[in-house]
Design a protein around this motif. Structure first.
Motif, PDB file in Angstrom:
ATOM      1  N   LEU A   1       0.636  -1.247  -0.018  1.00 43.58           N
ATOM      2  CA  LEU A   1       0.012  -0.105   0.162  1.00 43.58           C
ATOM      3  C   LEU A   1       1.010   1.244   0.028  1.00 43.58           C
ATOM      4  O   LEU A   1       2.014   1.242   0.574  1.00 43.58           O
TER       5      LEU A   1
ATOM      6  N   LEU B   1      -3.364   4.609   3.208  1.00 45.99           N
ATOM      7  CA  LEU B   1      -4.696   4.142   3.890  1.00 45.99           C
ATOM      8  C   LEU B   1      -5.205   5.344   4.640  1.00 45.99           C
ATOM      9  O   LEU B   1      -4.574   6.262   5.400  1.00 45.99           O
TER      10      LEU B   1
ATOM     11  N   LEU C   1     -14.749  -0.645   2.873  1.00 52.00           N
ATOM     12  CA  LEU C   1     -13.488  -0.345   2.343  1.00 52.00           C
ATOM     13  C   LEU C   1     -13.402  -0.284   0.875  1.00 52.00           C
ATOM     14  O   LEU C   1     -13.950  -1.193   0.200  1.00 52.00           O
ATOM     15  N   THR C   2     -12.814   0.680   0.238  1.00 54.75           N
ATOM     16  CA  THR C   2     -12.588   0.861  -1.136  1.00 54.75           C
ATOM     17  C   THR C   2     -11.093   0.696  -1.360  1.00 54.75           C
ATOM     18  O   THR C   2     -10.358   1.546  -0.744  1.00 54.75           O
ATOM     19  N   LYS C   3     -10.788   0.231  -2.670  1.00 55.63           N
ATOM     20  CA  LYS C   3      -9.231   0.193  -2.910  1.00 55.63           C
ATOM     21  C   LYS C   3      -9.134   0.783  -4.464  1.00 55.63           C
ATOM     22  O   LYS C   3      -9.948   0.195  -5.335  1.00 55.63           O
TER      23      LYS C   3
ATOM     24  N   ASP D   1      -2.953   1.546  -5.259  1.00 49.90           N
ATOM     25  CA  ASP D   1      -2.577   1.210  -4.026  1.00 49.90           C
ATOM     26  C   ASP D   1      -2.982   1.941  -2.737  1.00 49.90           C
ATOM     27  O   ASP D   1      -2.072   2.371  -1.701  1.00 49.90           O
ATOM     28  N   THR D   2      -4.145   2.521  -2.946  1.00 52.47           N
ATOM     29  CA  THR D   2      -4.598   3.235  -1.801  1.00 52.47           C
ATOM     30  C   THR D   2      -5.953   2.444  -1.193  1.00 52.47           C
ATOM     31  O   THR D   2      -6.807   2.109  -2.003  1.00 52.47           O
ATOM     32  N   ILE D   3      -6.322   2.357   0.037  1.00 50.35           N
ATOM     33  CA  ILE D   3      -7.343   1.705   0.509  1.00 50.35           C
ATOM     34  C   ILE D   3      -7.978   3.048   1.458  1.00 50.35           C
ATOM     35  O   ILE D   3      -7.572   3.835   2.222  1.00 50.35           O
ATOM     36  N   ASN D   4      -9.316   3.149   1.190  1.00 53.13           N
ATOM     37  CA  ASN D   4     -10.332   4.172   1.862  1.00 53.13           C
ATOM     38  C   ASN D   4     -11.027   3.196   2.914  1.00 53.13           C
ATOM     39  O   ASN D   4     -11.910   2.525   2.621  1.00 53.13           O
TER      40      ASN D   4
ATOM     41  N   LYS E   1      -8.985  -6.733   0.902  1.00 54.03           N
ATOM     42  CA  LYS E   1      -8.495  -5.532   0.089  1.00 54.03           C
ATOM     43  C   LYS E   1      -7.074  -5.750  -0.082  1.00 54.03           C
ATOM     44  O   LYS E   1      -6.442  -5.036  -0.960  1.00 54.03           O
ATOM     45  N   LEU E   2      -6.476  -6.710   0.722  1.00 50.60           N
ATOM     46  CA  LEU E   2      -4.943  -6.772   0.372  1.00 50.60           C
ATOM     47  C   LEU E   2      -4.614  -7.501  -0.335  1.00 50.60           C
ATOM     48  O   LEU E   2      -5.178  -8.738  -0.845  1.00 50.60           O
TER      49      LEU E   2
END
Length: 220
Positions: free
Chosen positions: A172, A175, A187-189, A192-195, A219-220
């Motif tokens: 990532l 985050l 969670l949304t991805k 390489d960004t997770i919200n 999400k990973l």
């Protein structure tokens, strides 16, 4: 205690909650006792210990006796101990913070910076919180934000215990914690960004930590 915006539930649902709680306890001295009022005017007092919704029967322990109650005759239920949480009478969204120490906005900013520095030293991503930037307004938001940061730290530690988990976190770049009024947890991805979309204005569910870990790992 502020009871604004509380959605009350049926007497039967209250009994179901109390029975579930009582079954989790070993000692009768800790179990919740109730006064059950019937539509015919009679009242029975005791500890609700079981319910059969199919047969519409409640089992009540009353001193040395066991009483079987027809749910159809149920009028209302009173809890005989004022020390028990009002959650038994509501939709579980209510939280009484009157006896809880809630950190100030500045204390939370310090806590977030402290945990952000630790997390960013351990992993390759940046941790960002739009709630901290825009300020926490209510006592519930402040209380739950502190809970969230501690839970998030524990979850990241758990995920990173093996090489695969650690590598997944290091993949990532960002985050982001995003407050949402209409989303309990999502969670949304994007690349390489997770919200992390989360509602801090309503009480977290009891399995919140497990839910967050599962959706983060997905999400990973």
């Amino acid at each position: 205690m502020n009871l604004d915006n509380i959605t009350l539930i049926s007497p039967q649902k209250i009994l179901e909650k109390i029975i579930f709680y009582n079954k989790s306890l070993e000692k009768n001295t800790l179990k919740i006792s109730t006064s059950i009022h019937f539509s015919n005017g009679s009242i029975k007092e005791g500890i609700p210990i079981d319910i059969n919704k199919t047969e519409k029967v409640v089992l009540l322990q009353c001193k040395a006796s066991l009483i079987y109650i027809n749910i159809n005759l149920l009028n209302h239920v009173e809890l005989n101990s004022s020390t028990h949480n009002i959650e038994f009478l509501t939709n579980e969204d209510h939280m009484d913070l009157s006896n809880t120490k809630v950190s100030t906005s500045l204390e939370l900013k310090r806590l977030f910076k402290q945990e952000k520095d630790i997390i960013e030293k351990l992993y390759d991503f940046e941790l960002n919180s739009k709630l901290i930037i825009n300020n926490l307004k209510t006592e519930l938001e402040k209380y739950q934000f502190e809970v969230f940061i501690k839970v998030l730290k524990d979850i990241l530690n758990t995920i990173s215990k093996d090489d695969l988990g650690h590598q997944a976190l290091n993949s990532l770049k960002l985050l982001v914690i995003k407050p949402e009024d209409n989303t309990a947890l999502e969670l949304t991805k994007i690349n390489d960004t997770i919200n992390i979309h989360i509602n801090f204005k309503t009480k977290f569910k009891t399995d919140f930590k497990t839910q967050l870990r599962v959706v983060l790992e997905s999400k990973l």
